[in-house]
Design a protein around this motif. Structure first.
Motif, PDB file in Angstrom:
ATOM      1  N   GLN A 122       0.743  -1.616   0.055  1.00 24.47           N
ATOM      2  CA  GLN A 122      -0.078  -0.084  -0.008  1.00 24.47           C
ATOM      3  C   GLN A 122       0.971   1.505   0.212  1.00 24.47           C
ATOM      4  O   GLN A 122       0.478   1.995  -0.412  1.00 24.47           O
ATOM      5  N   LEU A 123       2.107   1.602   0.564  1.00 23.50           N
ATOM      6  CA  LEU A 123       2.796   2.224   0.864  1.00 23.50           C
ATOM      7  C   LEU A 123       4.423   2.934   0.598  1.00 23.50           C
ATOM      8  O   LEU A 123       4.376   3.613   0.416  1.00 23.50           O
ATOM      9  N   VAL A 124       4.494   1.482  -0.327  1.00 27.14           N
ATOM     10  CA  VAL A 124       5.866   1.653  -0.305  1.00 27.14           C
ATOM     11  C   VAL A 124       6.079   2.881  -1.847  1.00 27.14           C
ATOM     12  O   VAL A 124       7.139   3.281  -1.767  1.00 27.14           O
ATOM     13  N   GLU A 125       5.315   3.045  -2.464  1.00 30.20           N
ATOM     14  CA  GLU A 125       5.276   4.598  -3.347  1.00 30.20           C
ATOM     15  C   GLU A 125       4.658   5.563  -2.701  1.00 30.20           C
ATOM     16  O   GLU A 125       4.556   6.743  -3.851  1.00 30.20           O
ATOM     17  N   SER A 126       4.731   5.911  -1.904  1.00 28.73           N
ATOM     18  CA  SER A 126       4.094   6.645  -1.112  1.00 28.73           C
ATOM     19  C   SER A 126       5.212   8.163  -1.149  1.00 28.73           C
ATOM     20  O   SER A 126       4.701   8.863  -1.842  1.00 28.73           O
ATOM     21  N   ASP A 127       6.179   7.616  -0.327  1.00 29.24           N
ATOM     22  CA  ASP A 127       7.382   9.218  -0.697  1.00 29.24           C
ATOM     23  C   ASP A 127       8.646   8.455  -0.088  1.00 29.24           C
ATOM     24  O   ASP A 127       8.527   6.905   0.565  1.00 29.24           O
ATOM     25  N   ALA A 128       9.536   8.260  -0.157  1.00 31.61           N
ATOM     26  CA  ALA A 128      10.896   7.938  -0.342  1.00 31.61           C
ATOM     27  C   ALA A 128      10.889   8.044   1.719  1.00 31.61           C
ATOM     28  O   ALA A 128      11.744   6.725   1.184  1.00 31.61           O
ATOM     29  N   GLU A 129      10.483   8.772   2.718  1.00 25.96           N
ATOM     30  CA  GLU A 129      10.691   8.249   3.540  1.00 25.96           C
ATOM     31  C   GLU A 129      10.252   7.242   4.462  1.00 25.96           C
ATOM     32  O   GLU A 129      10.562   6.515   4.660  1.00 25.96           O
ATOM     33  N   THR A 130       8.386   7.124   3.514  1.00 21.55           N
ATOM     34  CA  THR A 130       8.067   6.420   3.991  1.00 21.55           C
ATOM     35  C   THR A 130       8.607   4.584   4.132  1.00 21.55           C
ATOM     36  O   THR A 130       8.865   3.945   4.077  1.00 21.55           O
ATOM     37  N   ARG A 131       9.141   5.109   2.400  1.00 27.26           N
ATOM     38  CA  ARG A 131       9.727   3.525   1.773  1.00 27.26           C
ATOM     39  C   ARG A 131      10.883   3.150   2.625  1.00 27.26           C
ATOM     40  O   ARG A 131      10.879   1.864   2.361  1.00 27.26           O
ATOM     41  N   ALA A 132      12.293   4.519   2.704  1.00 29.65           N
ATOM     42  CA  ALA A 132      12.614   3.598   3.842  1.00 29.65           C
ATOM     43  C   ALA A 132      12.806   3.170   4.626  1.00 29.65           C
ATOM     44  O   ALA A 132      13.288   1.985   5.119  1.00 29.65           O
ATOM     45  N   ASP A 133      10.696   3.521   5.905  1.00 30.20           N
ATOM     46  CA  ASP A 133      10.951   3.010   6.427  1.00 30.20           C
ATOM     47  C   ASP A 133      10.659   1.270   6.224  1.00 30.20           C
ATOM     48  O   ASP A 133      10.644   0.140   7.304  1.00 30.20           O
ATOM     49  N   LEU A 134       9.678   1.241   5.210  1.00 31.80           N
ATOM     50  CA  LEU A 134       8.985   0.097   5.215  1.00 31.80           C
ATOM     51  C   LEU A 134      10.601  -1.390   4.649  1.00 31.80           C
ATOM     52  O   LEU A 134      11.087  -1.629   4.717  1.00 31.80           O
ATOM     53  N   ALA A 135      11.678  -0.549   3.751  1.00 33.28           N
ATOM     54  CA  ALA A 135      12.697  -1.464   3.553  1.00 33.28           C
ATOM     55  C   ALA A 135      13.987  -1.260   4.618  1.00 33.28           C
ATOM     56  O   ALA A 135      14.022  -3.047   4.631  1.00 33.28           O
ATOM     57  N   ALA A 136      13.486  -0.373   5.808  1.00 36.51           N
ATOM     58  CA  ALA A 136      14.602  -1.189   7.145  1.00 36.51           C
ATOM     59  C   ALA A 136      13.844  -1.892   7.514  1.00 36.51           C
ATOM     60  O   ALA A 136      14.461  -2.476   8.443  1.00 36.51           O
ATOM     61  N   GLY A 137      12.081  -2.443   7.396  1.00 34.50           N
ATOM     62  CA  GLY A 137      11.898  -4.019   7.980  1.00 34.50           C
ATOM     63  C   GLY A 137      12.175  -4.380   7.666  1.00 34.50           C
ATOM     64  O   GLY A 137      12.760  -5.587   8.413  1.00 34.50           O
ATOM     65  N   PHE A 138      12.141  -4.586   6.086  1.00 36.91           N
ATOM     66  CA  PHE A 138      12.552  -5.924   5.055  1.00 36.91           C
ATOM     67  C   PHE A 138      13.990  -6.687   5.076  1.00 36.91           C
ATOM     68  O   PHE A 138      14.307  -7.301   5.796  1.00 36.91           O
ATOM     69  N   GLU A 139      14.886  -4.782   5.986  1.00 36.33           N
ATOM     70  CA  GLU A 139      16.278  -5.804   5.464  1.00 36.33           C
ATOM     71  C   GLU A 139      16.280  -5.918   7.687  1.00 36.33           C
ATOM     72  O   GLU A 139      17.385  -7.119   7.598  1.00 36.33           O
ATOM     73  N   ARG A 140      15.503  -5.913   8.448  1.00 37.65           N
ATOM     74  CA  ARG A 140      15.876  -6.513   9.269  1.00 37.65           C
ATOM     75  C   ARG A 140      15.244  -7.322   9.188  1.00 37.65           C
ATOM     76  O   ARG A 140      16.257  -9.068   9.798  1.00 37.65           O
TER      77      ARG A 140
END
Length: 216
Positions: A122-140
């Motif tokens: 739902q959120l990955v293309e919202s904005d760069a900051e949100t994408r970075a937050d999601l990426a950090a979750g996947f990286e963990r």
């Protein structure tokens, strides 16, 4: 459920519990209605808190969504760090992980899929900051697999040419794709077979293939 990471400072135990409850309610509403269809007031009513409590913990919807991402990422990691799974650092624990994931989806009727994956969709293309937050979750999440696979290679369970990074991608990719297909088709086979293929791929790098075969 483990404590939510990055709690605001000086929250009492009661405050932490209230905040965690609001985040759980918000995550559930977002999963059901989507981010656009979930407003701050919807969360407030569902969580049965006052407007002043909501603004105390979350200054606006953007802050709430950011914290829901972190909360959902932690909840996902909690599901992958159950005692019986150890550190996901053996062929047996990976097979058990695949089995537990599959059984959990059966129990919920194949509804909902991966909650963190759904949030990301739902959120990955919202904005760069949100994408970075999601990426950090996947990286963990990826790091959890990488650590286990690296331990297996260092211990000699996996051959030296095994790449923990690539194998971690294979495991998480199989989970995400399998979950989505199983949820959409309402059949468990896509998830079961995708996870089986990913774990079998890991087992193909066993230093002694007989050891991996014993846990199938």
């Amino acid at each position: 459920m483990a404590d939510v990471k990055n709690q605001p400072p000086r929250l009492t135990s009661k405050g932490q519990a209230t905040r965690a409850r609001i985040l759980g309610v918000a995550a559930d509403l977002i999963l059901k209605r989507g981010v656009v269809g979930t407003q701050i007031d919807d969360v407030r009513r569902a969580a049965e808190v006052s407007g002043s409590q909501m603004t105390h913990y979350f200054k606006d919807k953007r802050a709430l969504v950011k914290d829901v991402i972190a909360w959902q990422a932690q909840a996902t990691l909690d599901n992958h760090t159950q005692p019986e799974l150890g550190h996901l650092d053996s062929f047996a624990s990976l097979r058990l992980w695949a089995h537990l994931v599959t059984e959990r989806q059966k129990q919920v009727g194949l509804e909902g899929g991966c909650q963190f994956g759904s949030l990301a969709g739902q959120l990955v293309e919202s904005d760069a900051e949100t994408r970075a937050d999601l990426a950090a979750g996947f990286e963990r999440w990826l790091e959890l697999f990488r650590k286990g696979l690296l331990a297996m290679r260092d211990r000699g369970d996996l051959r030296r040419e095994a790449d923990p990074e690539a194998l971690a991608y294979a495991l998480l990719g199989a989970l995400q794709g399998g979950m989505l297909l199983a949820q959409t088709l309402r059949r468990i086979e896509p998830l079961r077979d995708a996870l089986d293929a990913a774990v079998t791929h890991v087992e193909s790098f066993a230093a002694d293939t007989a050891d991996a075969a014993d846990v199938v």
